[in-house]
Design an enzyme around this catalytic site. Structure first.
Site, PDB file in Angstrom:
ATOM      1  N   ASP A   1       0.842  -1.192   0.000  1.00  0.00           N
ATOM      2  CA  ASP A   1       0.000   0.000   0.000  1.00  0.00           C
ATOM      3  C   ASP A   1       0.880   1.247   0.000  1.00  0.00           C
ATOM      4  O   ASP A   1       2.014   1.229   0.498  1.00  0.00           O
ATOM      5  CB  ASP A   1      -0.889   0.039   1.255  1.00  0.00           C
ATOM      6  CG  ASP A   1      -1.937  -1.059   1.254  1.00  0.00           C
ATOM      7  OD1 ASP A   1      -2.261  -1.570   0.169  1.00  0.00           O
ATOM      8  OD2 ASP A   1      -2.437  -1.392   2.348  1.00  0.00           O
ATOM      9  N   ARG A   2       0.336   2.320  -0.525  1.00  0.00           N
ATOM     10  CA  ARG A   2       1.088   3.579  -0.613  1.00  0.00           C
ATOM     11  C   ARG A   2       1.712   3.969   0.723  1.00  0.00           C
ATOM     12  O   ARG A   2       2.878   4.363   0.789  1.00  0.00           O
ATOM     13  CB  ARG A   2       0.157   4.700  -1.101  1.00  0.00           C
ATOM     14  CG  ARG A   2       0.854   6.026  -1.290  1.00  0.00           C
ATOM     15  CD  ARG A   2      -0.123   7.106  -1.736  1.00  0.00           C
ATOM     16  NE  ARG A   2       0.610   8.211  -2.334  1.00  0.00           N
ATOM     17  CZ  ARG A   2       0.188   8.918  -3.368  1.00  0.00           C
ATOM     18  NH1 ARG A   2      -0.949   8.629  -3.941  1.00  0.00           N
ATOM     19  NH2 ARG A   2       0.910   9.907  -3.841  1.00  0.00           N
TER      20      ARG A   2
END
Length: 308
Positions: A143-144
């Site tokens: 995830d970012r």
């Protein structure tokens, strides 16, 4: 016959030596015992040339303590200088793979909605400097807002080999999470079936017809009155798995408002991919890489005892 994905082995090329640790010892004493053909000066040279790794990480201190279960690797050649870019650090590369430590805030790759700077884009530019025809292929995503160890392939063939054999060739995926409160019991296994809605929210269910089986093992490493640092071993790798499972047990990851968090003491999502161990898809070599736990995580779980 296509030889593009065969390892290039030059005449006289040496291979790395892998040495499992069976009992507590200091690094120098261990190496002297395990490498009888080398004297103390030879071993000092290996250490200063950054050719000695413990669980995939370079160590140069001769008196570093070893514990049973660790693996010492003596690399055949001097370690290359680690390449650092804004948002990521290259931990390892060969002609088949690139392993990085991704910082929080950097996208793994672009989506239809987001075209910001990405790990994929940075590495694509990097390999094209060597040859404009070179390409990058993503093997798994973070995830970012999740930091840590992530892997890319340098060919579609290697990408496919890794993805198709992921459960067999990936030996260890360890994450650390900073969560609200402290789970009881301090070790446990969370198992549920996960599915993603059209709104991109992942839901957890005990109904096998309601998603894919997902299993997360957790251990509390350190805790104070408000927060706990957990070590998590994944048996499956579903999207948002850890985030949803932490919400399931009532201890959401800090900074994760999407899955129930009410606090954000570190200004980011408290999730970090600490360690990745796998079998090289071409050479068969056992590789392990780690990214240090962010200092901000450790600062939050400091106790009064630490300050005394």
């Amino acid at each position: 016959m296509d030889n593009t994905d065969k390892p290039k082995r030059q005449r006289g090329q040496r291979t790395s030596i892998t040495l499992p640790v069976a009992e507590p010892a200091q690094l120098m004493a261990f190496l002297i015992d395990q490498l009888p053909h080398k004297n103390r000066n030879n071993i000092k040279s290996l250490l200063s040339n950054k050719q000695v790794l413990i669980d995939g990480k370079v160590y140069t201190q001769f008196n570093h303590p070893l514990q049973p279960g660790q693996v010492v690797t003596v690399a055949a050649n001097r370690a290359p200088e680690i390449s650092q870019y804004r948002g990521l650090t290259i931990l390892y590369e060969d002609q088949f793979l690139i392993v990085i430590n991704k910082q929080a805030g950097l996208l793994s790759m672009a989506t239809s909605k987001e075209r910001d700077r990405t790990a994929y884009g940075i590495l694509s530019d990097y390999v094209k400097k060597e040859n404009p025809k070179n390409k990058m292929f993503i093997i798994h995503r973070l995830d970012r807002e999740t930091s840590g160890v992530m892997m890319f392939a340098r060919s579609e063939k290697v990408q496919k080999l890794m993805q198709e054999s992921w459960n067999d060739t990936t030996k260890q995926r360890t994450y650390v999470a900073l969560v609200e409160g402290t789970p009881e019991p301090p070790t446990g296994t969370i198992s549920s079936y996960l599915r993603e809605s059209k709104a991109l929210i992942v839901y957890s269910s005990q109904n096998p017809d309601m998603g894919q089986l997902s299993v997360t093992n957790y251990t509390v490493v350190k805790a104070n009155e408000d927060f706990a640092l957990l070590e998590l071993e994944l048996e499956t790798g579903r999207k948002n798995q850890i985030r949803v499972h932490m919400q399931d047990i009532g201890h959401p990851i800090v900074g994760d408002a999407k899955y129930g968090a009410a606090s954000n003491p570190i200004g980011r999502l408290g999730l970090h991919a600490e360690r990745l161990a796998f079998e090289h898809p071409i050479t068969g070599e056992q590789l392990q890489f780690s990214a240090p736990i962010p200092k901000s995580f450790l600062a939050v779980v400091k106790t009064q005892q630490d300050n005394d």
